[in-house]
Design a protein around this motif. Sequence first.
Motif, PDB file in Angstrom:
ATOM      1  N   VAL A 256       2.113  29.488  62.666  1.00  0.00           N
ATOM      2  CA  VAL A 256       2.286  30.221  63.596  1.00  0.00           C
ATOM      3  C   VAL A 256       3.081  31.401  63.479  1.00  0.00           C
ATOM      4  O   VAL A 256       4.399  30.785  63.688  1.00  0.00           O
ATOM      5  N   CYS A 257       3.039  32.411  63.627  1.00  0.00           N
ATOM      6  CA  CYS A 257       3.975  33.505  63.576  1.00  0.00           C
ATOM      7  C   CYS A 257       5.056  33.502  64.706  1.00  0.00           C
ATOM      8  O   CYS A 257       4.432  33.421  65.933  1.00  0.00           O
ATOM      9  N   THR A 258       6.245  33.741  64.477  1.00  0.00           N
ATOM     10  CA  THR A 258       7.128  33.494  65.634  1.00  0.00           C
ATOM     11  C   THR A 258       7.339  35.092  66.290  1.00  0.00           C
ATOM     12  O   THR A 258       8.026  35.011  67.183  1.00  0.00           O
ATOM     13  N   HIS A 259       6.490  35.828  65.849  1.00  0.00           N
ATOM     14  CA  HIS A 259       6.714  37.250  66.499  1.00  0.00           C
ATOM     15  C   HIS A 259       5.462  36.957  67.648  1.00  0.00           C
ATOM     16  O   HIS A 259       6.130  37.191  69.016  1.00  0.00           O
ATOM     17  N   LEU A 260       4.382  37.005  67.486  1.00  0.00           N
ATOM     18  CA  LEU A 260       3.319  37.042  68.541  1.00  0.00           C
ATOM     19  C   LEU A 260       2.207  35.835  68.528  1.00  0.00           C
ATOM     20  O   LEU A 260       1.195  35.958  68.890  1.00  0.00           O
ATOM     21  N   GLY A 261       2.521  35.117  67.487  1.00  0.00           N
ATOM     22  CA  GLY A 261       1.563  33.864  67.269  1.00  0.00           C
ATOM     23  C   GLY A 261       0.406  34.232  66.516  1.00  0.00           C
ATOM     24  O   GLY A 261      -0.625  33.237  66.395  1.00  0.00           O
ATOM     25  N   CYS A 262       0.355  35.255  65.534  1.00  0.00           N
ATOM     26  CA  CYS A 262      -0.792  35.334  64.614  1.00  0.00           C
ATOM     27  C   CYS A 262      -0.639  34.358  63.705  1.00  0.00           C
ATOM     28  O   CYS A 262       0.446  33.412  63.642  1.00  0.00           O
ATOM     29  N   THR A 263      -1.752  34.122  62.602  1.00  0.00           N
ATOM     30  CA  THR A 263      -1.404  33.321  61.485  1.00  0.00           C
ATOM     31  C   THR A 263      -1.206  33.952  60.336  1.00  0.00           C
ATOM     32  O   THR A 263      -2.050  34.777  59.850  1.00  0.00           O
TER      33      THR A 263
ATOM     34  N   LYS B 290       2.979  36.217  54.909  1.00  0.00           N
ATOM     35  CA  LYS B 290       3.134  37.548  55.412  1.00  0.00           C
ATOM     36  C   LYS B 290       1.913  37.496  56.555  1.00  0.00           C
ATOM     37  O   LYS B 290       0.666  37.141  56.414  1.00  0.00           O
ATOM     38  N   CYS B 291       2.561  38.100  57.791  1.00  0.00           N
ATOM     39  CA  CYS B 291       1.505  38.157  58.994  1.00  0.00           C
ATOM     40  C   CYS B 291       0.764  39.257  58.921  1.00  0.00           C
ATOM     41  O   CYS B 291       1.107  40.384  58.605  1.00  0.00           O
ATOM     42  N   PRO B 292      -0.484  39.075  59.186  1.00  0.00           N
ATOM     43  CA  PRO B 292      -1.443  40.260  59.276  1.00  0.00           C
ATOM     44  C   PRO B 292      -1.270  41.116  60.304  1.00  0.00           C
ATOM     45  O   PRO B 292      -2.157  42.339  60.408  1.00  0.00           O
ATOM     46  N   CYS B 293      -0.773  40.748  61.358  1.00  0.00           N
ATOM     47  CA  CYS B 293      -0.672  41.324  62.750  1.00  0.00           C
ATOM     48  C   CYS B 293       0.214  42.609  62.762  1.00  0.00           C
ATOM     49  O   CYS B 293      -0.014  43.757  63.101  1.00  0.00           O
ATOM     50  N   HIS B 294       1.442  42.388  62.306  1.00  0.00           N
ATOM     51  CA  HIS B 294       2.520  43.224  62.446  1.00  0.00           C
ATOM     52  C   HIS B 294       3.433  43.146  61.261  1.00  0.00           C
ATOM     53  O   HIS B 294       4.506  43.752  61.420  1.00  0.00           O
ATOM     54  N   GLY B 295       3.097  42.619  60.261  1.00  0.00           N
ATOM     55  CA  GLY B 295       3.586  42.624  59.034  1.00  0.00           C
ATOM     56  C   GLY B 295       4.841  41.943  58.855  1.00  0.00           C
ATOM     57  O   GLY B 295       5.764  42.001  57.886  1.00  0.00           O
ATOM     58  N   SER B 296       5.257  40.667  59.729  1.00  0.00           N
ATOM     59  CA  SER B 296       6.533  40.031  59.400  1.00  0.00           C
ATOM     60  C   SER B 296       6.162  39.207  58.284  1.00  0.00           C
ATOM     61  O   SER B 296       5.092  38.836  57.846  1.00  0.00           O
ATOM     62  N   GLY B 297       7.260  38.994  57.660  1.00  0.00           N
ATOM     63  CA  GLY B 297       7.238  38.221  56.282  1.00  0.00           C
ATOM     64  C   GLY B 297       8.187  37.301  56.242  1.00  0.00           C
ATOM     65  O   GLY B 297       9.425  37.424  56.955  1.00  0.00           O
TER      66      GLY B 297
ATOM     67  N   GLY C 232       9.985  42.577  58.586  1.00  0.00           N
ATOM     68  CA  GLY C 232       8.948  42.854  59.913  1.00  0.00           C
ATOM     69  C   GLY C 232       9.870  42.234  61.425  1.00  0.00           C
ATOM     70  O   GLY C 232      10.894  41.997  61.240  1.00  0.00           O
ATOM     71  N   PRO C 233       9.091  42.339  62.435  1.00  0.00           N
ATOM     72  CA  PRO C 233       9.534  42.206  63.721  1.00  0.00           C
ATOM     73  C   PRO C 233       9.831  40.389  64.300  1.00  0.00           C
ATOM     74  O   PRO C 233      10.309  40.411  65.287  1.00  0.00           O
ATOM     75  N   ALA C 234       9.461  39.638  63.390  1.00  0.00           N
ATOM     76  CA  ALA C 234       9.439  38.438  63.792  1.00  0.00           C
ATOM     77  C   ALA C 234      10.910  37.949  63.979  1.00  0.00           C
ATOM     78  O   ALA C 234      11.918  38.242  63.022  1.00  0.00           O
TER      79      ALA C 234
END
Lengths: 352, 461
Positions: A273-280, A291-298, A308-310
């Motif tokens: 679970v991405c620590t930014h906004l919860g995408c996978t 790498k998160c597909p929602c806002h590009g956190s790595g 990215g923003p995480a």
Amino acid sequence: MAKKLSTEEILAAARKESGKGEAKSGKPADESPAEETGQASEEQPVRKDSVPARPAAAGKPKSTADILAAARAQAKGGSEESESRPAAKPASKAGGGAKSTADILAAARAQAGGGGGEVKSAALKKATAAGDKPAAPAGDKPSVQEMLKAVREGKPVPKSGEAKKTMPPRPERPAPKKSAKKEERRNVLLALVTTPFAFAWTCFSTASLAATLGVARFMFPNVLVEPPSKFKVGPPSDYPFGGVATKWKAQFGVWLVHAEYEGQNLIYALSSVCTHLGCTPNWLESEQKFKCPCHGSGFFITGVHFEGPAPRPLERVGIRLAEDGMLEVDKSKKFQQELGQWVDPASKVVIS
Amino acid sequence: MHSHPDLTSSVIQGLGAFYLVLFLMNAIYTYFSFKKGGHSKFLERLTGQEIPAAAMWALYSAFLLMIAVAHLTSTSSPNAFLFKLPEWVKYYVDVIVADPVSFSVLSVVLFALMILLREWWVKPVVAWILLNVSVIALGLSMTDWDFRQIVGKPDNVPIVAMLFIVGFFTWLYFRRAIENDKRIDEGRDVFEKEDNEKILVWPDLVYTELMCMVILTVILVAWGILLHAPLEEPGSAVKTPNPSKAPWYFLGLQEMLVYYDPWLAGVVFPSVILVGLMAIPYIDFNKGGNGYYSFKERWFAISTFLFGFLPLWVAMIILGTFLRGPNWNMFGPFEYWDVHKLEVLYNVNLSEYFWLYSPEWTPWVGAMPVAPPDASLPQQARIIFLREAPGFIAVIVYLAVLPPLMAMTLFRTYFLRMGFLRFMVFSNLLLMMLALPIKMVLRWAFNLKYIIAIPEWFINV
Ligand code: FES
């Protein structure tokens, strides 16, 4: 059929009554049918379309509306006749007998509005107003006006008029209080009118409540298809060093990672679970990062965020080496690096 | 590399129809140009002769018709078809557009040009030429496979339409505003005052509304039948589509989320945007432009609003719709969506920059304070505040010290006319709006992640 009320007539009568309750009481003579045919046109245009129609209708061939109205009048009239016994519920009966919407409304309004002292005056007013057109219905069936009159003369009006008088002798009754008694009687009237509403609302509330409970029931399903929070993922030898096992992600939402962290050779389970906004996020083997597909956190293979923003590293979940030599992941436990929880031995399995 | 054909015969047929429509549009334009008469000054200078403008347009329309016919009747192999976008154009467009820095610079420059050249581009001829250029560019781009994939996606089609509509309405505003500006300069009545003939709600307005309703319903129905809404795979809590895009109207917010923390970009900023828009009538003291279009009389208000709307919202929608690809990387419109496109970023918090401790170079700073694992809450709080002090100072300076400075310098007259409270609201709204581009620039220039980073409490700015 002395009188058949067409819809227009009913409406007209209603309008007249509600509009001129007061005025009429002054000059009851105006109501006689004989005069109306002649006078009404000039003097009282409002009445013109209502009352004059009645005598005429008697001779005319019946229109559907007439027939319906007649049927309605008879039905009502009949029911009222049978209830000629002193009505304990006069106002409501009068309202029903009058069968004009306005009457019912007026009655309801009078009662609803006058929870206190006003009930009486309003009811009185209405009764007089209704009783002001006595002559019109001379037929064998009781007319609205007759019913109203009867009702007024019979019980209710005297009753409401005498209410105060009759009140004093009653205190000896075991009833709690005078005012309570009075209240009770009004309550009966009120209840009669409001009963259908109360009934409807009760039904509605009950149904809504049942529906809500039914929905709430969904929160407790009979069968849980959720994976258990504790599960075995095989022996440590299944996880070669430097690898990220993605095979548990689809079912359990964890990655099993065997890597070095802070000088230790570890196997740990990262929550997907991405620590930014919860995408996978996805594990990109060639880039060696999540790498998160929602806002590009790595995130590095260690789970530590770097692009990215995480704002914080991926969370670890509990893992231990079970007695049978298998790794057991416990998703009910979370370990957050920024809170210094990754040092917890339950968050990792040290491989020596 | 992928091996999809850039051109197929069905695409060529479609483009033929596309150019046919463009031809019809220009034929109609030619007709009106002919009725109006007039000469093209540009051509006169070029040839020394008076050539009617309509002749130019007739020539151009004929050219379009030929192109359309060539497309529609083409029997040669699609690979040999010549009328397509050259590769080098694609390459340069990709390079410029696929980078957030150049994309944003481009959008701001275009915005500035829009304001500065307003008297030029509101002319109908110029606007018509611009429209033609953009439509032809769109048609040419359609010859690229990747471009078709993203622009031709059924749920992106209305966004292309929206871009033209936004362009049209911006043009309409500027046209009427500049007309009025001229009138005001000449001391005449504004257009709205001169043309004050009143019409009836019924039937004039209601009838118009009815027609609009009918037409839009027809469009919606046709759209619903012709373009099938794409359904994605069934939802899953452990699988996110890649890329995962918000509905198009929220792509501005999603872009904001790239630079800000969820609670800020997802909760605070949207509320500030809404409340700020509602506050505009209360902080606006300018009576100019009341009931009529005008740019000169309220250039600041208009420019500020349009800056927030065009580069910060519409451009973000374009960016999110057409340029964000897998892993939320940026891709050029003619670039293949490669899941493994590598973009190297390494983002660092302001506190990490500040506490870059090296005993020889920055002995006065010291090491970054770290709370011991068993610290009590107040202890922890003290250390966190110390650690994030640079960020806190920066934010406080930005939101509390800048407004008075603005009041004393740039916005003196505004402050005097607004009064303290209104000016504070106004300046803070303005600063918050600018916070997005500022943070973007900081991210690009310094890889700055968060100015204040308190992951322990889920607060980051
Ligand atoms: S949810 Fe993963 S980057 Fe935003």
